[in-house]
Design an enzyme around this catalytic site. Structure first.
Site, PDB file in Angstrom:
ATOM      1  N   ASP A 152     -16.712  18.822  31.358  1.00  0.00           N
ATOM      2  CA  ASP A 152     -18.018  18.513  31.932  1.00  0.00           C
ATOM      3  C   ASP A 152     -18.552  17.141  31.550  1.00  0.00           C
ATOM      4  OD1 ASP A 152     -18.248  19.497  29.308  1.00  0.00           O
ATOM      5  OD2 ASP A 152     -20.330  20.046  29.602  1.00  0.00           O
ATOM      6  N   TYR A 173     -17.549  10.553  24.088  1.00  0.00           N
ATOM      7  CA  TYR A 173     -16.574  10.689  23.005  1.00  0.00           C
ATOM      8  C   TYR A 173     -15.987   9.353  22.561  1.00  0.00           C
ATOM      9  CZ  TYR A 173     -16.620  15.772  23.112  1.00  0.00           C
ATOM     10  OH  TYR A 173     -17.001  17.096  23.005  1.00  0.00           O
TER      11      TYR A 173
END
Length: 453
Positions: free
Chosen positions: A166, A249
Site C-alpha cells: 500500500d 521506506y
C-alpha cells in the site's frame, strides 16, 4: 468464488475480509478459507470474522483449514499473507542486526534478508501446490519482503502471481491531492504517474494530468510539500535535491544513522511491541470469544497509530495524518480482484516481472525476470505493466541494482543452503557496512533457519 488466505490466523485478515464483503457487488466471493498451522489463532480469527459477518450481513462464508491441499484446491484467488517464524522470528532478526550495529527493520536491509531466508522455502512449497491444484488462480502476495517472495513464487506460478503493497499507491494518492486532483485520478486513468523501483525502494518522479507535468510545481511549493508524509520524514530540501518523491521506506537508506539511533534508543523494537500486543490480543480473544471483534478493533487502532512512530519522532515529522491510518493494501487487493475477475479496469502499482508488453525491461539495467515495482493497468485479460516515462537516475539505479542482487543471492541461499550466497547477500547490501558483520549475520540467520520448528 473461492478465496483462500494463506496465513489465515494473521492479525490483519479481518481487513481483507471486510474489504471483500463490502465489494461483493463488484466481485462475488462466496467462500473464504483461512489456512494456518496455528489452530488457536485460527479459532480467534474465525470468531472475529463471524462477528463482522453478523454486523454486515451477506458476507462470504468462512471456514478454517490446516491442510494446504484442502485450502488451495479449486481456489479462484489466493492471498499470501504468511509470517514464517511469527513475531518471535521478527524480533530475533531485529535484535541480531541491532547487536551487530546495523539497522534492525523487518523488510529493509539485514532484517529483510533474514526474513526472506526462512520464508522462501515455505512459499516455494506453497506455490508448487497452488500450481498443481489451482493453476488458474490468481495469487496476490502480501508476504514480506514482497519483492523477494513474489520473485520466488514466480518460479512456480509465472505471471499468475503479483506482489502488492500500500505504500506506493498511498504516496501517489497523497501527491495527487497535494496537486489539487482527486486522489483516485490515477486509479481511473485520469492521471499518469512515473514510479519505479523495488518494493520499499522506489521513487515517484512524475505526475501528469491533461498533458501537463505537475511535479516540478509541487516540489517548489513549501506549503503543499509540508502536507506529505514522506517530506515530513526526510525534509523538503532532500526531496528537492532528488527531484522526486521517495517511498517512505527510503528513510532507512537515506537517514540510516538517524533511524538506527532512534530504534536503538527505544526500549522495545517494533517486533517486540507487536509480539506483546498481538499476544495479549489473541489471549484475550480466546478467553472472551464473544468480544473478539471489539478486542481486535482496539488492538488495530493502537497498531496503526504507532506505525513508524519512532522514525517520525526522530525526523520531527509529527503525527501521521488521520487519512493514512488503517492502511490500504486490502482495498487495493479488492480493486485488483475486481479487475481480474469482475470486469473492471484499474491502474495501480504492483510487484511484477521487469518485462514490458514489448519485451523490453521496465527498469533498464535489471534482468527482465527480476521483480520490480511499477505502475500497471489491470483488466480481465491480466496485468499490463506501464513502462516508466523516464529511466531511473544513475544513483537510483545503482541502489536498486545492488539491492536486487542481494535479493537474488538470498533466494539462492534459501533454496540451496549456500553459506557463501547468504554471506554475499548480507555483505553487498547498502545497509551493511562490513563483510565481517555480514559474516556473523549470515551465520546467525542460517543457524536459526536450520532450527526445527
Amino acid at each position: 468464488m473461492k478465496l483462500t488466505i494463506l496465513g489465515g490466523g494473521g492479525f490483519r485478515v479481518p481487513l481483507v475480509y471486510q474489504a471483500v464483503a463490502a465489494a461483493r457487488g463488484r466481485v462475488d466471493v462466496t467462500d473464504v478459507v483461512l489456512l494456518d498451522d496455528d489452530v488457536a489463532r485460527l479459532a480467534v480469527m474465525t470468531d472475529v470474522l463471524a462477528q463482522l459477518a453478523a454486523e454486515t450481513g451477506g458476507a462470504p462464508d468462512v471456514r478454517a483449514a490446516t491442510d494446504v491441499d484442502d485450502a488451495v484446491a479449486g481456489a479462484d484467488v489466493i492471498f499470501s499473507a504468511i509470517r514464517v517464524g511469527g513475531t518471535a522470528g521478527r524480533t530475533h532478526d531485529e535484535r541480531t542486526a541491532l547487536a551487530a550495529g546495523v539497522l534492525g527493520q523487518e523488510t529493509v536491509g539485514p532484517g529483510g534478508l533474514a526474513y526472506a531466508l526462512r520464508t522462501v522455502p515455505v512459499v516455494d512449497a506453497l506455490a508448487a501446490r497452488i500450481a498443481a491444484l489451482a493453476p488458474r488462480a490468481w495469487t496476490i502476495n502480501f508476504t514480506n519482503p514482497a519483492s523477494i517472495v513474489t520473485e520466488a513464487m514466480r518460479t512456480h506460478l509465472g505471471d499468475r502471481v503479483v506482489g502488492i503493497c500500500d505504500t506506493p499507491i498511498a504516496l501517489v494518492r497523497r501527491t495527487l491531492r497535494a496537486c489539487g486532483l482527486d486522489p483516485r485520478a490515477f486509479d481511473r486513468g485520469e492521471a499518469e504517474v512515473d514510479y519505479a523501483g523495488l518494493n520499499h525502494l522506489g521513487w515517484l518522479r512524475g505526475i501528469r494530468s491533461a498533458g501537463s507535468e505537475l511535479l516540478p510545481a509541487l516540489l517548489a511549493d513549501d506549503a503543499a510539500l509540508a502536507g506529505l508524509e514522506e517530506v515530513r520524514l526526510m525534509g523538503a530540501e532532500w526531496v528537492r535535491a532528488q527531484q522526486a518523491l521517495p517511498n517512505e521506506y527510503l528513510y532507512y537508506y537515506d537517514f540510516t544513522r538517524e533511524a538506527l539511533a532512534a530504534i536503538t534508543a527505544e526500549e522495545r523494537t517494533r517486533g517486540e511491541f507487536l509480539a506483546r500486543q498481538q499476544g495479549d490480543f489473541y489471549a484475550a480473544a480466546a478467553a472472551a470469544p464473544g468480544n473478539a471483534l471489539a478486542l481486535w478493533r482496539a488492538a488495530l487502532a493502537e497498531r496503526e497509530a504507532t506505525y513508524m512512530a519512532t522514525e517520525r519522532e526522530g525526523a520531527a515529522a509529527g503525527e501521521r495524518e488521520a487519512e493514512d491510518l488503517g492502511g490500504g493494501y486490502h482495498e487495493v487487493a479488492v480493486d485488483l480482484m475486481a479487475a481480474l475477475l469482475g470486469g473492471e479496469e484499474h491502474r495501480m502499482i504492483l510487484d511484477v516481472a521487469n518485462t514490458g508488453d514489448d519485451g523490453a525491461p521496465l527498469v533498464p539495467g535489471l534482468p527482465t525476470d527480476a521483480v520490480v515495482e511499477v505502475p500497471v493497468r489491470v483488466d480481465r485479460d491480466g496485468v499490463h505493466p506501464l513502462a516508466p516515462r523516464t529511466p531511473l537516475t544513475p544513483a537510483m539505479l545503482a541502489r536498486v541494482a545492488a539491492v536486487k542482487a542481494c535479493e537474488r543471492l538470498i533466494i539462492e541461499a534459501a533454496r540451496t543452503g549456500s553459506r557463501e550466497a547468504a554471506w554475499q547477500a548480507f555483505a553487498m547490501h547498502p545497509l551493511v557496512d562490513s563483510v565481517a558483520v555480514a559474516h556473523g549475520l549470515a551465520d546467525a540467520t542460517l543457524m536459526r533457519a536450520a532450527e526445527p520448528g
